[in-house]
Design a protein around this motif. Sequence first.
Motif, PDB file in Angstrom:
ATOM      1  N   PHE A  52      31.924  50.383  42.221  1.00 28.61           N
ATOM      2  CA  PHE A  52      33.017  51.495  43.741  1.00 28.61           C
ATOM      3  C   PHE A  52      34.072  50.640  43.781  1.00 28.61           C
ATOM      4  CE2 PHE A  52      28.778  53.343  44.747  1.00 28.61           C
ATOM      5  CZ  PHE A  52      28.938  54.587  43.964  1.00 28.61           C
ATOM      6  N   ILE A  53      35.893  51.905  44.332  1.00 26.47           N
ATOM      7  CA  ILE A  53      36.246  50.722  44.773  1.00 26.47           C
ATOM      8  C   ILE A  53      36.963  52.063  45.648  1.00 26.47           C
ATOM      9  CG2 ILE A  53      39.589  50.631  44.260  1.00 26.47           C
ATOM     10  CD1 ILE A  53      38.476  49.755  41.062  1.00 26.47           C
ATOM     11  N   PRO A  69      37.557  46.160  46.260  1.00 29.07           N
ATOM     12  CA  PRO A  69      38.266  45.315  46.403  1.00 29.07           C
ATOM     13  C   PRO A  69      39.328  45.240  45.329  1.00 29.07           C
ATOM     14  CG  PRO A  69      36.329  45.429  44.397  1.00 29.07           C
ATOM     15  CD  PRO A  69      36.172  46.687  45.668  1.00 29.07           C
ATOM     16  N   THR A  70      39.274  44.116  45.944  1.00 34.37           N
ATOM     17  CA  THR A  70      41.417  43.853  45.457  1.00 34.37           C
ATOM     18  C   THR A  70      41.972  43.574  44.337  1.00 34.37           C
ATOM     19  OG1 THR A  70      41.158  41.226  44.948  1.00 34.37           O
ATOM     20  CG2 THR A  70      42.035  42.424  47.537  1.00 34.37           C
ATOM     21  N   GLU A  71      42.693  44.499  43.442  1.00 38.79           N
ATOM     22  CA  GLU A  71      43.833  44.556  42.582  1.00 38.79           C
ATOM     23  C   GLU A  71      43.473  43.121  41.934  1.00 38.79           C
ATOM     24  OE1 GLU A  71      43.971  46.837  39.359  1.00 38.79           O
ATOM     25  OE2 GLU A  71      43.916  47.498  41.622  1.00 38.79           O
ATOM     26  N   ASP A  72      43.417  41.775  42.412  1.00 39.14           N
ATOM     27  CA  ASP A  72      43.585  40.766  41.489  1.00 39.14           C
ATOM     28  C   ASP A  72      42.082  40.744  41.564  1.00 39.14           C
ATOM     29  OD1 ASP A  72      46.419  40.098  42.216  1.00 39.14           O
ATOM     30  OD2 ASP A  72      45.431  39.025  44.084  1.00 39.14           O
ATOM     31  N   VAL A  73      40.990  40.812  42.494  1.00 35.70           N
ATOM     32  CA  VAL A  73      39.794  40.556  42.029  1.00 35.70           C
ATOM     33  C   VAL A  73      39.351  41.765  41.166  1.00 35.70           C
ATOM     34  CG1 VAL A  73      36.838  40.877  42.771  1.00 35.70           C
ATOM     35  CG2 VAL A  73      38.836  39.899  44.086  1.00 35.70           C
ATOM     36  N   VAL A  74      39.460  42.653  40.946  1.00 38.23           N
ATOM     37  CA  VAL A  74      39.602  43.952  40.001  1.00 38.23           C
ATOM     38  C   VAL A  74      39.752  43.190  38.269  1.00 38.23           C
ATOM     39  CG1 VAL A  74      39.423  46.688  38.678  1.00 38.23           C
ATOM     40  CG2 VAL A  74      39.115  46.172  40.849  1.00 38.23           C
ATOM     41  N   LYS A  75      41.249  42.411  38.524  1.00 33.73           N
ATOM     42  CA  LYS A  75      41.658  42.052  37.016  1.00 33.73           C
ATOM     43  C   LYS A  75      41.191  40.892  36.560  1.00 33.73           C
ATOM     44  CE  LYS A  75      46.129  44.101  38.223  1.00 33.73           C
ATOM     45  NZ  LYS A  75      47.965  43.345  38.288  1.00 33.73           N
TER      46      LYS A  75
END
Length: 92
Positions: A52-53, A69-75
């Motif tokens: 989930f985002i 989570p932040t975009e950095d964590v997803v990347k």
Amino acid sequence: MPVVKPAVDAKDGDVAKPNATQVQQSLDDINKVLAGFSISVQFKVDPDYKEFIVKVVDQDTGKLIRQIPTEDVVKMSKAMDNLKGLLFAQSV
């Protein structure tokens, strides 16, 4: 608003997870209800991240205020999955 109720496995009492379609329908329903109150919170499941985002967005400007989570964590998670695939492909 329809709510996804988890099914209970009768033989061992475990709670079965809802399928992707049920989860997406529930997220769409939540987003519609929140939009009616002018609350800019978006729930989605990224197909590559598979989690989930939650995004908080300014409805007037469309600017992203916060993402969990932040975009950095997803990347980073996606990159680690790619590296994991490369490591297994090379070790075989």
